[in-house]
Scaffold this motif. Sequence first.
Motif, PDB file in Angstrom:
ATOM      1  N   LYS A  37       5.886  -3.776  -7.151  1.00  0.00           N
ATOM      2  CA  LYS A  37       5.404  -2.313  -7.591  1.00  0.00           C
ATOM      3  C   LYS A  37       4.740  -2.201  -8.877  1.00  0.00           C
ATOM      4  CE  LYS A  37       9.687  -0.566  -5.167  1.00  0.00           C
ATOM      5  NZ  LYS A  37      10.880   0.465  -4.999  1.00  0.00           N
ATOM      6  N   GLN A  38       3.630  -3.109  -9.242  1.00  0.00           N
ATOM      7  CA  GLN A  38       3.036  -3.087 -10.388  1.00  0.00           C
ATOM      8  C   GLN A  38       1.856  -2.078 -10.145  1.00  0.00           C
ATOM      9  OE1 GLN A  38       3.830  -4.438 -13.257  1.00  0.00           O
ATOM     10  NE2 GLN A  38       5.935  -4.749 -12.258  1.00  0.00           N
ATOM     11  N   THR A  39       1.105  -1.578 -11.158  1.00  0.00           N
ATOM     12  CA  THR A  39       0.199  -0.751 -11.016  1.00  0.00           C
ATOM     13  C   THR A  39      -1.167  -1.055 -11.842  1.00  0.00           C
ATOM     14  OG1 THR A  39       1.322   1.319 -10.704  1.00  0.00           O
ATOM     15  CG2 THR A  39      -0.799   1.738 -11.316  1.00  0.00           C
ATOM     16  N   VAL A  40      -2.030  -1.295 -11.386  1.00  0.00           N
ATOM     17  CA  VAL A  40      -3.398  -1.690 -11.906  1.00  0.00           C
ATOM     18  C   VAL A  40      -4.533  -0.613 -11.596  1.00  0.00           C
ATOM     19  CG1 VAL A  40      -4.089  -2.749  -9.815  1.00  0.00           C
ATOM     20  CG2 VAL A  40      -5.126  -3.583 -12.109  1.00  0.00           C
ATOM     21  N   SER A  41      -5.320  -0.612 -12.720  1.00  0.00           N
ATOM     22  CA  SER A  41      -6.449   0.676 -12.801  1.00  0.00           C
ATOM     23  C   SER A  41      -7.727  -0.037 -12.904  1.00  0.00           C
ATOM     24  CB  SER A  41      -6.397   1.325 -14.085  1.00  0.00           C
ATOM     25  OG  SER A  41      -5.163   2.053 -14.334  1.00  0.00           O
ATOM     26  N   PHE A  42      -8.527   0.685 -11.988  1.00  0.00           N
ATOM     27  CA  PHE A  42     -10.112   0.558 -11.729  1.00  0.00           C
ATOM     28  C   PHE A  42     -10.710   1.777 -12.224  1.00  0.00           C
ATOM     29  CE2 PHE A  42      -7.531  -2.438  -8.713  1.00  0.00           C
ATOM     30  CZ  PHE A  42      -7.946  -3.532  -9.141  1.00  0.00           C
TER      31      PHE A  42
ATOM     32  N   SER B 200      -6.294   4.066  -9.578  1.00  0.00           N
ATOM     33  CA  SER B 200      -5.287   3.269  -9.743  1.00  0.00           C
ATOM     34  C   SER B 200      -4.584   2.534  -8.523  1.00  0.00           C
ATOM     35  CB  SER B 200      -4.102   3.769 -10.665  1.00  0.00           C
ATOM     36  OG  SER B 200      -3.681   5.165  -9.781  1.00  0.00           O
ATOM     37  N   LEU B 201      -4.006   1.393  -8.386  1.00  0.00           N
ATOM     38  CA  LEU B 201      -3.424   0.983  -7.384  1.00  0.00           C
ATOM     39  C   LEU B 201      -2.176   0.338  -7.663  1.00  0.00           C
ATOM     40  CD1 LEU B 201      -3.732  -0.227  -4.212  1.00  0.00           C
ATOM     41  CD2 LEU B 201      -4.789  -2.218  -5.439  1.00  0.00           C
ATOM     42  N   THR B 202      -1.060   0.639  -6.682  1.00  0.00           N
ATOM     43  CA  THR B 202       0.163   0.206  -6.823  1.00  0.00           C
ATOM     44  C   THR B 202       0.424  -0.922  -5.570  1.00  0.00           C
ATOM     45  OG1 THR B 202       1.163   2.121  -7.780  1.00  0.00           O
ATOM     46  CG2 THR B 202       2.684   0.667  -6.697  1.00  0.00           C
ATOM     47  N   TYR B 203       0.635  -2.050  -6.114  1.00  0.00           N
ATOM     48  CA  TYR B 203       0.732  -3.213  -5.291  1.00  0.00           C
ATOM     49  C   TYR B 203       2.011  -3.878  -5.036  1.00  0.00           C
ATOM     50  CZ  TYR B 203       0.179  -6.174  -9.466  1.00  0.00           C
ATOM     51  OH  TYR B 203       0.012  -6.548 -10.576  1.00  0.00           O
ATOM     52  N   SER B 204       2.056  -4.605  -3.875  1.00  0.00           N
ATOM     53  CA  SER B 204       3.288  -5.422  -3.546  1.00  0.00           C
ATOM     54  C   SER B 204       3.466  -6.692  -4.589  1.00  0.00           C
ATOM     55  CB  SER B 204       3.791  -5.520  -2.312  1.00  0.00           C
ATOM     56  OG  SER B 204       4.201  -4.269  -1.668  1.00  0.00           O
ATOM     57  N   PHE B 205       2.077  -7.563  -4.244  1.00  0.00           N
ATOM     58  CA  PHE B 205       2.172  -8.655  -4.752  1.00  0.00           C
ATOM     59  C   PHE B 205       0.527  -9.107  -4.857  1.00  0.00           C
ATOM     60  CE2 PHE B 205       2.740  -9.717  -0.337  1.00  0.00           C
ATOM     61  CZ  PHE B 205       1.669 -10.447  -0.097  1.00  0.00           C
ATOM     62  N   ILE B 206       0.408 -10.054  -5.805  1.00  0.00           N
ATOM     63  CA  ILE B 206      -1.239 -10.561  -5.745  1.00  0.00           C
ATOM     64  C   ILE B 206      -1.341 -12.023  -4.879  1.00  0.00           C
ATOM     65  CG2 ILE B 206      -3.017 -11.304  -7.119  1.00  0.00           C
ATOM     66  CD1 ILE B 206      -1.948  -9.461  -9.433  1.00  0.00           C
TER      67      ILE B 206
ATOM     68  N   PHE C 128       3.269  -0.162   6.707  1.00  0.00           N
ATOM     69  CA  PHE C 128       1.847  -0.378   6.866  1.00  0.00           C
ATOM     70  C   PHE C 128       1.433  -1.424   5.681  1.00  0.00           C
ATOM     71  CE2 PHE C 128       2.674   3.794   8.384  1.00  0.00           C
ATOM     72  CZ  PHE C 128       1.661   4.001   9.160  1.00  0.00           C
ATOM     73  N   VAL C 129       0.480  -2.287   6.056  1.00  0.00           N
ATOM     74  CA  VAL C 129       0.142  -3.440   5.081  1.00  0.00           C
ATOM     75  C   VAL C 129      -1.598  -3.146   4.946  1.00  0.00           C
ATOM     76  CG1 VAL C 129       0.191  -5.752   4.702  1.00  0.00           C
ATOM     77  CG2 VAL C 129       1.824  -4.886   5.936  1.00  0.00           C
ATOM     78  N   ASN C 130      -1.668  -3.222   3.420  1.00  0.00           N
ATOM     79  CA  ASN C 130      -3.046  -3.148   3.186  1.00  0.00           C
ATOM     80  C   ASN C 130      -3.443  -4.219   2.009  1.00  0.00           C
ATOM     81  OD1 ASN C 130      -3.472  -0.400   4.497  1.00  0.00           O
ATOM     82  ND2 ASN C 130      -2.136   0.314   2.564  1.00  0.00           N
ATOM     83  N   VAL C 131      -4.576  -4.732   2.273  1.00  0.00           N
ATOM     84  CA  VAL C 131      -5.225  -5.960   1.356  1.00  0.00           C
ATOM     85  C   VAL C 131      -6.504  -5.344   0.708  1.00  0.00           C
ATOM     86  CG1 VAL C 131      -6.208  -8.143   1.325  1.00  0.00           C
ATOM     87  CG2 VAL C 131      -4.353  -7.547   2.927  1.00  0.00           C
ATOM     88  N   PHE C 132      -6.397  -5.327  -0.490  1.00  0.00           N
ATOM     89  CA  PHE C 132      -7.493  -4.959  -1.376  1.00  0.00           C
ATOM     90  C   PHE C 132      -8.215  -5.846  -2.175  1.00  0.00           C
ATOM     91  CE2 PHE C 132      -4.473  -1.300  -0.880  1.00  0.00           C
ATOM     92  CZ  PHE C 132      -5.542   0.089  -0.969  1.00  0.00           C
ATOM     93  N   ASP C 133      -9.451  -5.975  -2.176  1.00  0.00           N
ATOM     94  CA  ASP C 133     -10.197  -6.470  -3.101  1.00  0.00           C
ATOM     95  C   ASP C 133     -10.873  -5.610  -4.515  1.00  0.00           C
ATOM     96  OD1 ASP C 133     -11.963  -8.283  -4.684  1.00  0.00           O
ATOM     97  OD2 ASP C 133     -13.666  -8.597  -2.862  1.00  0.00           O
ATOM     98  N   LYS C 134     -10.023  -5.825  -5.444  1.00  0.00           N
ATOM     99  CA  LYS C 134      -9.900  -4.775  -6.455  1.00  0.00           C
ATOM    100  C   LYS C 134      -9.487  -3.490  -5.995  1.00  0.00           C
ATOM    101  CE  LYS C 134     -13.022  -7.501  -9.419  1.00  0.00           C
ATOM    102  NZ  LYS C 134     -14.365  -7.282 -10.072  1.00  0.00           N
TER     103      LYS C 134
END
Length: 293
Positions: free
Chosen positions: A233-238, A242-248, A275-281
Amino acid sequence: MEDQQNNSHTSLKIIIGVLAFLLIGSLAYIYKISTEAKQVQTVLTTTLTEKESVMKDLQELKATYDAAIAENTSLSEELVKERDKVVQLMNDVEKSKGDASKYRSQYLKLESNMKSLMAENEGLKKQNKTLTNQRDSTVVVLGEAKKYNEVLVGQNEDLSKTVEKGSKLTVLNMQTAAYKLRSSGKQIETEKASRADVLKISFTIAENQIAKSGDKEYYVQVIDSKSNVLGEKQTVSFGDKSLTYSFISKVKYENKTVNVSEDLPGKDFAKGTYFVNVFDKNELVSKTSFTLK
């Protein structure tokens, strides 16, 4: 008596002579005035004609610039500046009350500038046409390459359609399943939320010879049926996003097909659709969903 008559005749002759002289003088004066009036009229007509001529030429010059500016080339700024000079000269000519011929030399200078700019503008249009044809040819080649890759790797709707996207990696064949962990370490697939101990998420990164090789990072986001983000549940900004993700998921990519598999442990999984989403940045590159009963 005879002397009086002679005196009368003499006086009459003098009067007639004076009147004749005055008449001749008047006729000469009228002729002079008439001649000067015609000269003034000629000058005024010539001035008016020259003014109209200069204004007409300037209007045509302005129309040429307006048409060129409408084409929106890289010379638009220079064209606008020259057109403004033409408009200013038109205002000066319009306000002039004397000889407008002095503006002719200024017009000729502006016309010369226009011819130079038009020649340069035509050259730029030809170059742009050539570049457009080359770009279109490149797009066609990339389109064929895309079709070939789709046949080999099994089609991905998010494949790039542009030159910039042609070098991006394609994520496909994404699969997710829940497993129960035995004390022996063995994993048994299950569809029941109450039995699940870990979610296994796998996907494939397709081969791409023109992509940059090296370490890659993908942000994996798992959302349960209650709209909760699982895992870190970490959040990263671009930028402003911003995006909250489960893991990298960190992958070493060497321009060849890579199969990636990650485990997301948990407990008390909720029933329903995940629902599962994969993000490149911040760009979504793959997604899927599954259901736990």
